[in-house]
Structures are given as C-alpha cells and as structure tokens.
Scaffold this motif. Structure first.
Motif, short mmCIF file in Angstrom:
data_model
loop_
_atom_site.label_atom_id
_atom_site.label_comp_id
_atom_site.label_asym_id
_atom_site.label_seq_id
_atom_site.Cartn_x
_atom_site.Cartn_y
_atom_site.Cartn_z
N HIS A 122 0.31 -0.99 -0.08
CA HIS A 122 0.34 -0.16 -0.25
C HIS A 122 0.99 1.09 -0.46
N LYS A 139 2.09 5.21 0.73
CA LYS A 139 1.32 6.03 1.50
C LYS A 139 0.38 7.54 0.57
N TYR A 188 -11.46 4.61 0.55
CA TYR A 188 -11.50 3.28 2.49
C TYR A 188 -12.91 3.47 2.92
N ASP A 195 -9.34 -2.61 11.97
CA ASP A 195 -8.35 -3.18 11.01
C ASP A 195 -7.53 -2.03 9.68
N TYR A 196 -8.22 -2.03 9.01
CA TYR A 196 -8.04 -1.15 8.15
C TYR A 196 -8.72 0.29 8.12
N GLY A 250 -7.10 1.60 10.79
CA GLY A 250 -5.64 1.79 11.09
C GLY A 250 -4.98 1.94 10.16
N GLN A 251 -5.28 1.00 9.06
CA GLN A 251 -4.29 0.73 7.76
C GLN A 251 -4.47 2.55 7.11
N ALA A 252 -5.91 2.84 6.59
CA ALA A 252 -6.46 3.90 6.04
C ALA A 252 -5.03 5.17 6.89
N LYS A 291 -2.67 5.72 8.55
CA LYS A 291 -1.53 5.50 8.04
C LYS A 291 -1.19 5.75 6.62
N ILE A 292 -1.90 5.63 6.07
CA ILE A 292 -1.45 5.92 4.24
C ILE A 292 -2.43 6.92 4.11
N ARG A 305 -13.48 5.06 13.13
CA ARG A 305 -12.52 4.32 13.43
C ARG A 305 -13.20 4.06 15.74
#
Length: 121
Positions: free
Chosen positions: A1, A3, A20, A38-39, A41-43, A45-46, A59
């Motif tokens: 993924h 950034k 997202y 979980d997604y 958290g990923q989003a 970060k990205i 979230r």
C-alpha cells in the motif's frame, strides 16, 4: 500500500479516501467490526491528515462495537481539533448500547466544545 501525501493531486486523495470509506461501509453493513477496525488503522497510516475526518468517525464507532478502550485514540483525535473530538465522542455514544457509556460520551462531547462560543441564530 502506497502512502498518499498532502502534495498528491486532490482527485487522487479523494478517490483513495472514498474507496476506504466504501470498504468500511460494506464491512459495517456485514457487522465485521474487528476487520473494519483494522482497515481504519491502515487507512489512517496511508492517507494524509486532510482525509482523516470520516475515518476517525468509523474508527471510534468500530472500537465501540468491539468493546475496545478509546482513550488512546481520543488523544490522537485531539490533534485534529475540538470539533473533531466532539464528533468522535458523539460517534462513540451512538455506537454503544450501554446507557452509562452513552451519557458519559455525550458529556465528553459537550466538554470538548465548552470553550467555543455559541452560535446565535
């Protein structure tokens, strides 16, 4: 993924953010709270901070659904301003069935905005 930074074209940021959000809506519709969390958290970060507003709502909602403590996340939300903190508390209040936690979250939302002037209609 890969950034996405603030200097990326607005259309690219909007597209990635909306994808997202669509994924999170689908997971929420299926009650896949942990996976959706979980997604988020990923989003976070990205995607750049300018795209985080709706992600924080999801979230906090998902954390409430899986029964996770939101204290640490609320500290991170504070960096986005008082209105975002209040919005996150309202989201948490709406995502829990525990009346005591609902009341506490609504009170925290009011506290987050107590230094802001009241708008006159």
């Amino acid at each position: 993924h890969t950034k996405v930074t603030e200097d990326v074209e607005e259309g690219v940021k909007a597209f990635r953010s909306k994808m997202y959000l669509l994924l999170l809506e689908c997971l929420a519709d299926n009650g896949a709270w942990a996976e959706a969390l979980d997604y988020t958290g990923q989003a976070l970060k990205i995607l750049p901070p300018s795209c985080h507003k709706d992600l924080w709502d999801f979230r906090i909602r998902f954390m409430g659904k899986v029964g996770k403590d939101t204290s640490a996340e609320m500290l991170r939300v504070k960096e986005s301003g008082q209105e975002m903190v209040a919005r996150a508390w309202v989201t948490l209040a709406e995502s829990t069935s525990d009346k005591g936690k609902q009341l506490q979250a609504y009170l925290k939302a009011v506290e987050a905005l107590e230094d802001r002037p009241v708008l006159q209609a």
